[in-house]
Design a protein around this motif. Structure first.
Motif, PDB file in Angstrom:
ATOM      1  N   TYR A 186       0.851  -1.198   0.000  1.00 55.50           N
ATOM      2  CA  TYR A 186       0.000   0.000   0.000  1.00 55.50           C
ATOM      3  C   TYR A 186       0.884   1.244   0.000  1.00 55.50           C
ATOM      4  CZ  TYR A 186      -3.782  -3.185   1.253  1.00 55.50           C
ATOM      5  OH  TYR A 186      -4.698  -4.215   1.262  1.00 55.50           O
ATOM      6  N   GLY A 187       1.542   1.505  -1.129  1.00 54.02           N
ATOM      7  CA  GLY A 187       2.377   2.692  -1.233  1.00 54.02           C
ATOM      8  C   GLY A 187       3.661   2.625  -0.428  1.00 54.02           C
ATOM      9  N   ASP A 188       4.105   1.432  -0.093  1.00 56.07           N
ATOM     10  CA  ASP A 188       5.309   1.253   0.724  1.00 56.07           C
ATOM     11  C   ASP A 188       6.545   1.466  -0.141  1.00 56.07           C
ATOM     12  OD1 ASP A 188       7.424   0.285   2.347  1.00 56.07           O
ATOM     13  OD2 ASP A 188       6.066  -1.116   3.350  1.00 56.07           O
ATOM     14  N   THR A 189       7.359   2.432   0.230  1.00 58.41           N
ATOM     15  CA  THR A 189       8.566   2.742  -0.538  1.00 58.41           C
ATOM     16  C   THR A 189       9.834   2.228   0.137  1.00 58.41           C
ATOM     17  OG1 THR A 189       8.691   4.930   0.469  1.00 58.41           O
ATOM     18  CG2 THR A 189       7.554   4.768  -1.659  1.00 58.41           C
ATOM     19  N   SER A 190       9.663   1.461   1.235  1.00 56.78           N
ATOM     20  CA  SER A 190      10.839   0.829   1.837  1.00 56.78           C
ATOM     21  C   SER A 190      11.311  -0.281   0.896  1.00 56.78           C
ATOM     22  CB  SER A 190      10.513   0.264   3.228  1.00 56.78           C
ATOM     23  OG  SER A 190       9.589  -0.802   3.130  1.00 56.78           O
ATOM     24  N   LYS A 191      12.539  -0.725   1.074  1.00 64.37           N
ATOM     25  CA  LYS A 191      13.079  -1.762   0.202  1.00 64.37           C
ATOM     26  C   LYS A 191      12.245  -3.033   0.332  1.00 64.37           C
ATOM     27  CE  LYS A 191      17.466  -4.069  -0.898  1.00 64.37           C
ATOM     28  NZ  LYS A 191      16.811  -4.995  -1.738  1.00 64.37           N
ATOM     29  N   ALA A 192      11.802  -3.532  -0.793  1.00 67.29           N
ATOM     30  CA  ALA A 192      11.040  -4.779  -0.801  1.00 67.29           C
ATOM     31  C   ALA A 192      11.990  -5.935  -0.520  1.00 67.29           C
ATOM     32  CB  ALA A 192      10.346  -4.967  -2.146  1.00 67.29           C
ATOM     33  N   ASP A 193      11.611  -6.796   0.418  1.00 67.56           N
ATOM     34  CA  ASP A 193      12.476  -7.914   0.756  1.00 67.56           C
ATOM     35  C   ASP A 193      11.984  -9.235   0.159  1.00 67.56           C
ATOM     36  OD1 ASP A 193      10.281  -8.090   2.390  1.00 67.56           O
ATOM     37  OD2 ASP A 193      11.394  -8.140   4.271  1.00 67.56           O
ATOM     38  N   LYS A 194      10.943  -9.156  -0.653  1.00 71.00           N
ATOM     39  CA  LYS A 194      10.457 -10.336  -1.364  1.00 71.00           C
ATOM     40  C   LYS A 194       9.748  -9.903  -2.635  1.00 71.00           C
ATOM     41  CE  LYS A 194       7.007 -12.451   0.862  1.00 71.00           C
ATOM     42  NZ  LYS A 194       6.266 -13.092   1.954  1.00 71.00           N
ATOM     43  N   ALA A 195       9.477 -10.853  -3.506  1.00 72.13           N
ATOM     44  CA  ALA A 195       8.895 -10.535  -4.807  1.00 72.13           C
ATOM     45  C   ALA A 195       7.380 -10.400  -4.772  1.00 72.13           C
ATOM     46  CB  ALA A 195       9.293 -11.602  -5.824  1.00 72.13           C
ATOM     47  N   VAL A 196       6.726 -11.127  -3.874  1.00 75.41           N
ATOM     48  CA  VAL A 196       5.272 -11.112  -3.798  1.00 75.41           C
ATOM     49  C   VAL A 196       4.853 -11.074  -2.333  1.00 75.41           C
ATOM     50  CG1 VAL A 196       3.138 -12.337  -4.396  1.00 75.41           C
ATOM     51  CG2 VAL A 196       5.098 -12.458  -5.936  1.00 75.41           C
ATOM     52  N   TYR A 197       3.886 -10.188  -2.023  1.00 72.52           N
ATOM     53  CA  TYR A 197       3.348 -10.053  -0.672  1.00 72.52           C
ATOM     54  C   TYR A 197       1.873 -10.410  -0.661  1.00 72.52           C
ATOM     55  CZ  TYR A 197       7.485  -7.288   0.529  1.00 72.52           C
ATOM     56  OH  TYR A 197       8.774  -6.859   0.752  1.00 72.52           O
ATOM     57  N   THR A 198       1.428 -11.062   0.412  1.00 69.23           N
ATOM     58  CA  THR A 198      -0.003 -11.312   0.564  1.00 69.23           C
ATOM     59  C   THR A 198      -0.663 -10.024   1.051  1.00 69.23           C
ATOM     60  OG1 THR A 198       0.103 -11.955   2.891  1.00 69.23           O
ATOM     61  CG2 THR A 198       0.439 -13.718   1.232  1.00 69.23           C
ATOM     62  N   GLN A 199      -1.967  -9.969   0.917  1.00 68.54           N
ATOM     63  CA  GLN A 199      -2.695  -8.797   1.388  1.00 68.54           C
ATOM     64  C   GLN A 199      -2.521  -8.639   2.904  1.00 68.54           C
ATOM     65  OE1 GLN A 199      -6.439  -8.572  -0.540  1.00 68.54           O
ATOM     66  NE2 GLN A 199      -6.593  -6.375  -0.223  1.00 68.54           N
ATOM     67  N   GLN A 200      -2.507  -9.726   3.631  1.00 69.04           N
ATOM     68  CA  GLN A 200      -2.304  -9.662   5.083  1.00 69.04           C
ATOM     69  C   GLN A 200      -0.919  -9.129   5.422  1.00 69.04           C
ATOM     70  OE1 GLN A 200      -3.249 -13.186   7.367  1.00 69.04           O
ATOM     71  NE2 GLN A 200      -2.142 -12.434   9.153  1.00 69.04           N
ATOM     72  N   GLU A 201       0.102  -9.596   4.712  1.00 73.11           N
ATOM     73  CA  GLU A 201       1.462  -9.079   4.952  1.00 73.11           C
ATOM     74  C   GLU A 201       1.518  -7.572   4.683  1.00 73.11           C
ATOM     75  OE1 GLU A 201       4.395 -12.802   3.831  1.00 73.11           O
ATOM     76  OE2 GLU A 201       3.456 -11.696   2.188  1.00 73.11           O
ATOM     77  N   CYS A 202       0.859  -7.150   3.607  1.00 68.89           N
ATOM     78  CA  CYS A 202       0.851  -5.721   3.275  1.00 68.89           C
ATOM     79  C   CYS A 202       0.102  -4.912   4.332  1.00 68.89           C
ATOM     80  CB  CYS A 202       0.243  -5.502   1.893  1.00 68.89           C
ATOM     81  SG  CYS A 202       1.342  -6.021   0.551  1.00 68.89           S
ATOM     82  N   ALA A 203      -1.010  -5.428   4.828  1.00 73.19           N
ATOM     83  CA  ALA A 203      -1.767  -4.732   5.873  1.00 73.19           C
ATOM     84  C   ALA A 203      -0.925  -4.607   7.142  1.00 73.19           C
ATOM     85  CB  ALA A 203      -3.072  -5.469   6.156  1.00 73.19           C
ATOM     86  N   GLU A 204      -0.193  -5.646   7.495  1.00 75.99           N
ATOM     87  CA  GLU A 204       0.669  -5.606   8.675  1.00 75.99           C
ATOM     88  C   GLU A 204       1.806  -4.607   8.490  1.00 75.99           C
ATOM     89  OE1 GLU A 204       1.729  -9.732   9.187  1.00 75.99           O
ATOM     90  OE2 GLU A 204      -0.267 -10.245   9.942  1.00 75.99           O
ATOM     91  N   LYS A 205       2.403  -4.618   7.298  1.00 75.95           N
ATOM     92  CA  LYS A 205       3.469  -3.642   7.007  1.00 75.95           C
ATOM     93  C   LYS A 205       2.927  -2.210   7.082  1.00 75.95           C
ATOM     94  CE  LYS A 205       6.335  -4.211   3.491  1.00 75.95           C
ATOM     95  NZ  LYS A 205       7.729  -4.151   3.904  1.00 75.95           N
ATOM     96  N   LEU A 206       1.730  -1.995   6.545  1.00 71.88           N
ATOM     97  CA  LEU A 206       1.132  -0.665   6.555  1.00 71.88           C
ATOM     98  C   LEU A 206       0.895  -0.195   7.989  1.00 71.88           C
ATOM     99  CD1 LEU A 206      -0.080   1.808   5.156  1.00 71.88           C
ATOM    100  CD2 LEU A 206      -2.251   0.557   5.048  1.00 71.88           C
TER     101      LEU A 206
END
Length: 154
Positions: A44-64
């Motif tokens: 969700y607009g995360d500009t930190s370095k991606a540490d994997k190629a694909v994220y689940t929606q739950q992982e993205c919600a937690e990161k957000l």
């Protein structure tokens, strides 16, 4: 959090900003992409370095949620007066989009710290509609939603 967040739940602000504003305006991308100004972005607009190629929606919600907590802690350091929950949510969404340094050095935050009413500083959100030197309608739409939240109209 600073004393000005007393009486306002940081978790509620993060949930309100994340659900009502950031997720809907940033959109979900499970894979990294390059945004309109050339910045690598994911989730969700995360500009930190991606540490994997694909994220689940739950992982993205937690990161957000984690990143919004960090942004709230940072921006609260430069805001010296109390704000309401909806005002914090609008400021947090905007800060997540423009960055803490830009937010803290803005006229909007200066007006907040001068103790001006929300009606005097919420309209400042309307000025933040440029990316790469060009007016972006998507940003104008987002700022309108943030302003409505700020002014208690959403």
């Amino acid at each position: 959090m600073k004393a000005k967040l007393i009486g306002v739940s940081a978790a509620a602000v993060i949930a309100l900003a994340g659900t009502a504003l950031v997720q809907s305006w940033e959109g979900y991308s499970p894979t990294p992409y390059i945004d309109i100004v050339g910045v690598a972005t994911h989730c969700y607009g995360d500009t930190s370095k991606a540490d994997k190629a694909v994220y689940t929606q739950q992982e993205c919600a937690e990161k957000l949620n984690s990143r919004l907590g960090n942004y709230l802690a940072s921006v609260s350091q430069c805001i010296k007066v109390p704000l309401g929950e909806h005002q914090w949510a609008a400021v947090l969404s905007w800060t997540y989009n423009v960055g803490v340094a830009a937010a803290c050095n803005s006229t909007l935050v200066r007006k907040i710290n001068e103790g001006l009413p929300a009606a005097a500083w919420c309209p400042e959100l309307d000025r933040w509609v440029y990316a790469g030197g060009k007016r972006v309608q998507g940003l104008a739409n987002r700022r309108a939603a943030e302003r409505a939240m700020c002014e208690g109209r959403s």
